[in-house]
Motif scaffolding. Structure first.
Motif, PDB file in Angstrom:
ATOM      1  N   GLU A  27      -2.385   5.116   8.292  1.00  0.00           N
ATOM      2  CA  GLU A  27      -2.836   5.284   6.917  1.00  0.00           C
ATOM      3  C   GLU A  27      -2.963   3.918   6.249  1.00  0.00           C
ATOM      4  O   GLU A  27      -2.025   3.136   6.237  1.00  0.00           O
ATOM      5  N   LEU A  28      -4.132   3.655   5.705  1.00  0.00           N
ATOM      6  CA  LEU A  28      -4.340   2.390   5.011  1.00  0.00           C
ATOM      7  C   LEU A  28      -3.610   2.425   3.674  1.00  0.00           C
ATOM      8  O   LEU A  28      -3.550   3.445   2.994  1.00  0.00           O
ATOM      9  N   ASP A  29      -3.066   1.287   3.313  1.00  0.00           N
ATOM     10  CA  ASP A  29      -2.257   1.169   2.091  1.00  0.00           C
ATOM     11  C   ASP A  29      -3.177   1.109   0.874  1.00  0.00           C
ATOM     12  O   ASP A  29      -3.936   0.152   0.718  1.00  0.00           O
ATOM     13  N   PRO A  30      -3.122   2.098  -0.016  1.00  0.00           N
ATOM     14  CA  PRO A  30      -4.010   2.088  -1.189  1.00  0.00           C
ATOM     15  C   PRO A  30      -3.749   0.905  -2.114  1.00  0.00           C
ATOM     16  O   PRO A  30      -4.664   0.453  -2.800  1.00  0.00           O
ATOM     17  N   GLU A  31      -2.529   0.372  -2.129  1.00  0.00           N
ATOM     18  CA  GLU A  31      -2.225  -0.783  -2.975  1.00  0.00           C
ATOM     19  C   GLU A  31      -2.910  -2.039  -2.454  1.00  0.00           C
ATOM     20  O   GLU A  31      -3.166  -2.974  -3.226  1.00  0.00           O
ATOM     21  N   ILE A  32      -3.166  -2.074  -1.153  1.00  0.00           N
ATOM     22  CA  ILE A  32      -3.902  -3.215  -0.583  1.00  0.00           C
ATOM     23  C   ILE A  32      -5.399  -3.026  -0.802  1.00  0.00           C
ATOM     24  O   ILE A  32      -6.113  -3.961  -1.171  1.00  0.00           O
TER      25      ILE A  32
END
Length: 334
Positions: A27-32
């Motif tokens: 899962e890609l980090d939404p904060e990044i």
């Protein structure tokens, strides 16, 4: 030859692969991803194939001076007109036109490449704030160049990434050509970028040093592209990955029993690090570059054991420190 006797039917191999591959979240980090980063990919093949005269090519050389200097090596020509004339002759060649048409048919839209590169660049910038987004170009190289990656510019030779069954193929070994598929493209770019941050000790010329260097590089790609399966990072098939994980204890024993970690003979090092269809010192059934794969496992264990942030890991130039503090032990097949 022991590795040969450990080969299992495909269904079992796939199960072993599912259990063996490093279990990292995809899962890609939404904060990044929320950070702003603008990336535009310029399709230079279109501009260059639309050029019809030497004057047109001179204009393009002036419009893209870095591309002309680094990629086209303009310094090797007596004048811009000379290079422009050479480019005109090349782009008027019928085979090059067919190759260009093939690229346009295979890559009519590259928004997925742009998306994956943008996400990767955001991850790099998150870990390395000094990272500056390079200019990115695509091109049809006539199968002369796959990728050029510098801090300021990336050039993608799209013709290298045509399907494996296409009539145009690069003049490289079959086992390497299989890695020039579209899913490998962005991981290959990120792997090249990793060298900017991968500190080494130039005085250490051991096999262990090479193993740890590549292990850090592959770990970098997985950290920057957490959703990317290992096969697209290291270039092993799922079956090869399954076999290596299933035989990790035997592979490690080979390195220990033959006292390979501190080997400094370049010829011996190449057996385990260099490009090859298989690692014949172990088995003709063992994929090539096993030293790199083993180094990746060691680096992963080091990071997990010490919870080292990615920038700190990449700055660690002492391969012996990483190895000793990794607590590495081969995983036993379940």
């Amino acid at each position: 030859m022991r590795l040969i006797r450990c080969i299992y039917p495909i269904a079992v191999l796939l199960f072993a692969f599912a259990c063996g591959e490093k279990n990292q979240s995809c899962e890609l980090d939404p904060e990044i991803l929320v950070q702003e980063l603008e990336l535009n990919i310029t399709r230079l093949e279109d501009e260059f194939f639309k050029a019809n005269t030497t004057k047109d090519f001179v204009f393009l050389l002036e419009k893209y001076p870095e591309f002309a200097e680094v990629y086209l090596e303009q310094k090797n020509y007596p004048s811009p007109d000379s290079l422009a004339s050479s480019l005109l002759a090349i782009h008027q060649d019928s085979a090059m036109r067919v190759l260009y048409d093939s690229v346009k048919a295979e890559f009519p839209d590259i928004s997925d490449i742009q998306r994956d590169l943008t996400n990767a660049f955001k991850y790099i910038k998150h870990y390395f704030p000094d990272f500056k987004t390079p200019k990115v170009y695509t091109f049809v190289s006539g199968l002369n160049s796959d990728l050029v990656v510098t801090q300021d510019m990336i050039v993608i030779g799209l013709d290298y990434f045509l399907p494996a069954d296409h009539s145009f193929q690069p003049d490289i070994a079959r086992y390497m050509a299989e890695r020039y598929e579209k899913p490998f493209l962005v991981p290959m770019i990120v792997l090249a970028i990793s060298s900017q941050y991968n500190a080494i000790n130039p005085q250490d010329n051991t096999l262990l040093s090479e193993m740890i260097y590549y292990g850090k590089a592959y770990h970098f790609v997985k950290a920057i592209m957490p959703c990317t399966p290992e096969q697209y990072i290291i270039g092993y098939t799922p079956e090869e990955l399954a076999e290596t994980y299933d035989n990790e204890e035997f592979i490690w024993s080979h390195f220990v029993e033959n006292e390979l970690l501190y080997e400094t003979n370049p010829f011996e090092i190449r057996k385990y690090i260099g490009e090859a269809p298989f690692t014949d010192a172990i088995s003709t059934k063992a994929p090539g570059r096993l030293g790199r794969w083993l180094g990746w496992n060691i680096v992963d264990d080091y990071q997990a054991n010490r919870d080292v942030p990615l920038p700190e890991l990449m700055r660690e130039s002492n391969a012996e420190t990483i190895f000793r503090q990794s607590g590495y032990r081969p995983r036993r097949p379940e």
